[in-house]
Design an enzyme around this catalytic site. Structure first.
Site, short mmCIF file in Angstrom:
data_model
loop_
_atom_site.label_atom_id
_atom_site.label_comp_id
_atom_site.label_asym_id
_atom_site.label_seq_id
_atom_site.Cartn_x
_atom_site.Cartn_y
_atom_site.Cartn_z
N ARG A 111 -3.73 6.72 17.04
CA ARG A 111 -2.63 7.37 16.33
C ARG A 111 -2.42 8.77 16.90
O ARG A 111 -3.37 9.46 17.24
CB ARG A 111 -2.95 7.50 14.83
CG ARG A 111 -3.10 6.19 14.10
CD ARG A 111 -3.17 6.45 12.60
NE ARG A 111 -4.16 7.45 12.24
CZ ARG A 111 -5.38 7.17 11.81
NH1 ARG A 111 -5.78 5.92 11.72
NH2 ARG A 111 -6.23 8.13 11.49
N TYR A 258 0.96 1.41 20.94
CA TYR A 258 -0.33 1.18 20.27
C TYR A 258 -0.18 1.05 18.76
O TYR A 258 0.46 1.88 18.10
CB TYR A 258 -1.31 2.31 20.57
CG TYR A 258 -2.50 2.26 19.63
CD1 TYR A 258 -3.55 1.39 19.87
CD2 TYR A 258 -2.52 3.02 18.47
CE1 TYR A 258 -4.60 1.29 18.97
CE2 TYR A 258 -3.57 2.93 17.58
CZ TYR A 258 -4.60 2.06 17.83
OH TYR A 258 -5.63 1.96 16.93
N LYS A 267 0.87 1.87 9.03
CA LYS A 267 0.71 3.18 8.39
C LYS A 267 2.07 3.83 8.07
O LYS A 267 2.22 4.49 7.04
CB LYS A 267 -0.09 4.12 9.29
CG LYS A 267 -1.44 3.56 9.76
CD LYS A 267 -2.38 3.26 8.62
CE LYS A 267 -3.76 2.92 9.17
NZ LYS A 267 -4.70 2.49 8.13
N HIS A 287 -4.44 4.07 0.97
CA HIS A 287 -5.25 3.64 2.11
C HIS A 287 -6.56 3.05 1.57
O HIS A 287 -7.62 3.65 1.67
CB HIS A 287 -5.51 4.86 3.00
CG HIS A 287 -6.12 4.53 4.32
ND1 HIS A 287 -6.84 5.46 5.04
CD2 HIS A 287 -6.11 3.41 5.08
CE1 HIS A 287 -7.27 4.92 6.16
NE2 HIS A 287 -6.84 3.67 6.21
N SER A 309 -10.54 5.61 8.28
CA SER A 309 -10.70 4.55 9.27
C SER A 309 -12.07 4.65 9.95
O SER A 309 -12.58 5.74 10.18
CB SER A 309 -9.60 4.65 10.33
OG SER A 309 -8.34 4.39 9.75
N CYS A 311 -14.93 3.86 8.76
CA CYS A 311 -16.00 4.30 7.86
C CYS A 311 -16.51 3.15 6.99
O CYS A 311 -17.00 3.37 5.88
CB CYS A 311 -15.52 5.45 6.97
SG CYS A 311 -15.41 7.03 7.81
N ASP A 334 -7.46 -2.70 4.20
CA ASP A 334 -6.95 -1.41 4.65
C ASP A 334 -5.98 -0.73 3.69
O ASP A 334 -6.04 0.47 3.52
CB ASP A 334 -6.26 -1.58 6.01
CG ASP A 334 -6.01 -0.25 6.71
OD1 ASP A 334 -6.88 0.63 6.64
OD2 ASP A 334 -4.95 -0.10 7.33
N ARG A 425 -9.53 -2.71 19.11
CA ARG A 425 -9.14 -3.41 17.88
C ARG A 425 -9.07 -4.92 18.05
O ARG A 425 -8.92 -5.44 19.15
CB ARG A 425 -7.75 -2.92 17.45
CG ARG A 425 -7.66 -1.42 17.12
CD ARG A 425 -8.18 -1.12 15.75
NE ARG A 425 -8.15 0.31 15.46
CZ ARG A 425 -8.08 0.79 14.21
NH1 ARG A 425 -8.01 -0.03 13.18
NH2 ARG A 425 -8.07 2.09 14.01
#
Length: 641
Positions: A111, A258, A267, A287, A309, A311, A334, A425
């Protein structure tokens, strides 16, 4: 020029015409600007007037060779994969069933928060007024004039020689009262294929639009560059920009192919624009993962959890519990959209249709459910490739021989560089998850009993703390801090403020966001309990104090007992923690509970100072007084301890 010949012929109408107009042009100009220079498939004639107008304006601006309206079919998906192979964007992974590997430009791997903006007439609508001379880290503001200039500087003619794909998609089950519809136009077949995985996409959404024509407009282009540094991956990193104009329900993205920069349902829509829609309409766009837990008596409850993210969100969402008799099922890993129903119960849907998970660290030991989900019908991005046509990443197990790294070069482990990018990913359909919850596509959503906040805190923060009440829980979310991860632009192990795990995703002023959360308790509503967890505390030798993964079910068990009103907690300076013997530790060796739950006074007085500094410098006059009250309580509790 690229001709989209592999799409079946009936998709392309060579005689169709498209209006050559600029974005925002009038309907009259619409009718007079037909030039017949763009080839359309016949389905464009079936679009609703508002959708067609958006498509025509976008085509006039970007000047594609073709316009293709996506139907979401298997035949279309196969054609896209064939095209991407021809272009060098993806390559098949013969070890698995319908799995593909793509490598991005090394400058297009995460991002780009510093180039992500929210537009409004007033800056304070978007970000709090930070300390004089300091830029707020709680969002980036762009003026309407600069927003329009960014578009006109980048988009005219950016799709020449390419196909513009029109993606009608639903965030959430099609037809659910909690769902929203978007239409993304893009020149990236990789985006189309990925959006098919991550959203409900195609003809069913077009049908829904005929009943309700409200939708979010999403314009995306990978941009133009004369010398792409990675074959098959076009992008324009120096000019990448992601724009949101909530007043117009509009998202515009240029220059990146991406993930969250280009899959605009993720997002951009689900969180940044979603949070604005949620505030307008009285719900929450967060989130958060959603997980269902069934206890040995057969009683099932659902928990939502907000972690930054990388975590442990996917690990928790797909947990294999260590406690006998417990079953965990995944609703989403997510994002959660949550709304109180007519009976005052907070219900949540997962607006997504797939998992866009971080690969490194995922293994049979850490997340066997994810490993059972991802090796069919999946696109892997920036992982390493094995000689047998499989994939590998750090943490997956012993490295095989003859690995090709994420840049397409032979990997030398001795060099110390990772084989897979740390933010590599997998993009996988959620329905493939072996423990997908039977209610994961429920139109009414699942009832939420508890909300967890948490992050990577190696020092000072205990394993689990229950908030005293809703206001205290909002304070817990507002003061979340965590080590930076590879999902964002930041590097290193710096501890960052990440309130509600939403710091990069707020669509409006954070102070108003807090007020919105504080407004949730109302007559007739049953409020979920709120907890803060920390699986990542370390001892002085740098070793984790808690085993994590499936053992986290022990913490969830205590959380659910507290939701049932069981007296298994004691008061502590931070809130309520498990009473002596209340947290099940049977079978765990060498567990230092005293250190796991210790809250050093000096540490927390320094933490309070950091919170005060953050509140003053980042939120200032926009911070609700309730947050200052909670900070004062925190200090007082440790001064008296």
């Amino acid at each position: 020029m690229m001709h989209f010949k592999i799409i079946p012929e009936n998709y392309v109408n060579k005689d169709a015409k498209c209006a050559q107009i600029a974005l925002g042009c009038s309907r009259a100009a619409h009718q007079t600007a037909l030039r017949g220079s763009i080839k359309l498939n016949p389905q464009i004639a079936t679009l609703t007037p508002k959708v067609r107008a958006f498509v025509e304006r976008s085509a006039a601006l970007c000047e594609p060779e073709h316009v293709h309206v996506c139907d979401g079919s298997d035949a279309e998906a196969s054609a896209l994969l064939q095209l991407m192979q021809q272009q060098g964007t993806v390559k098949p992974l013969p070890k698995y069933e319908n799995c593909w590997l793509t490598r991005t430009d090394p400058a297009d791997v995460a991002r780009v928060e510093s180039r992500t903006f929210i537009c409004s007439e007033r800056e304070r609508d978007v970000v709090p007024i930070a300390r004089a001379g300091q830029k707020s880290a709680l969002g980036n503001y762009i003026t309407p004039a600069d927003y329009d200039k960014a578009v006109t500087d980048r988009f005219p003619g950016c799709m020449r020689g390419r196909t513009m794909y029109v993606i009608p998609f639903s965030m959430g089950p099609v037809g659910s009262p909690l769902s929203k519809i978007g239409v993304e136009v893009t020149d990236s077949p990789y985006v189309v294929y990925s959006m098919r995985v991550m959203t409900r996409m195609g003809n069913k959404v077009l049908e829904a639009l005929r009943k309700d024509e409200n939708f979010v407009r999403c314009l995306h282009s990978v941009g133009r560059t004369s010398n792409p540094s990675t074959t098959g991956w076009h992008c324009d990193p120096p000019r990448t920009i992601i724009l949101h104009r909530p007043t117009d329900n509009e998202i515009i993205s240029y220059g990146s192919g991406y993930g969250g920069n280009s899959l605009l349902g993720k997002k951009c829509f689900a969180l940044r624009l979603g949070s604005v829609l949620a505030r307008r309409e009285g719900w929450l766009a967060e989130h958060m993962l959603i997980v269902g837990i069934t206890d040995p008596k057969g009683r099932k409850r659902y928990i939502a959890a907000a972690f930054p993210s990388a975590c442990g969100k996917t690990n928790l969402a797909m947990m294999t519990p260590s406690l006998p008799g417990y079953k965990v099922e995944c609703v989403g890993d997510d994002i959660a959209w949550m709304k109180f129903d007519k009976n005052g119960v907070l219900r949540a849907i997962n607006p997504e249709n797939g998992f866009f998970g971080v690969a490194p660290g995922t293994s049979e030991a850490t997340n066997p459910i994810a490993m059972a989900s991802v090796f069919r019908n999946t696109v892997f991005t920036n992982v390493a490739e094995t000689s047998e046509g499989g994939v590998w990443w750090e943490g997956m197990g012993a490295a095989p021989e003859n690995v090709v790294d994420w840049k397409g070069k032979p990997w030398n482990a001795a060099a110390g560089t990772p084989a897979a990018h740390p933010n590599s990913r997998f993009c996988t359909p959620a329905q493939q998850c072996p423990i997908i919850d039977e209610q994961w596509e429920s139109a009414e959503g699942v009832p939420i009993s508890a909300i967890l906040f948490g992050g990577r805190r190696p020092q000072g923060v205990p394993l689990v703390v229950e908030a005293r009440d809703w206001q205290h829980g909002v304070f817990m979310g507002a003061t979340m801090r965590s080590e930076a991860t590879a999902a964002a632009e930041h590097a290193g192990k710096v501890i960052m403020h990440d309130p509600f795990a939403m710091r990069p995703f707020f669509g409006y002023n954070f102070g108003e966001y807090l007020r919105h959360w504080l407004s949730m308790p109302q007559e007739g509503r049953t409020m979920p309990k709120i907890f803060h967890v920390n699986w990542f505390r370390k001892n002085e030798q740098g070793q984790f104090l808690w085993p994590g993964f499936g053992e986290n079910s022990r913490v969830l068990e205590w959380v659910l007992r507290r939701c049932d009103g069981e007296e298994c907690a004691r008061d502590a300076p931070l809130g309520r923690v498990p009473a002596a013997g209340a947290l099940r530790t049977d079978g765990l060796a060498s567990l230092d509970l005293e250190q796991l739950f210790s809250t050093p006074r000096d540490f927390w007085m320094q933490e309070a100072d950091c919170i005060e500094k953050y509140f003053k410098e980042e939120v200032g006059d926009d911070l609700p007084n309730e947050m200052w009250d909670e900070l004062n309580k925190l200090r007082k509790n440790f001064q008296q301890s």
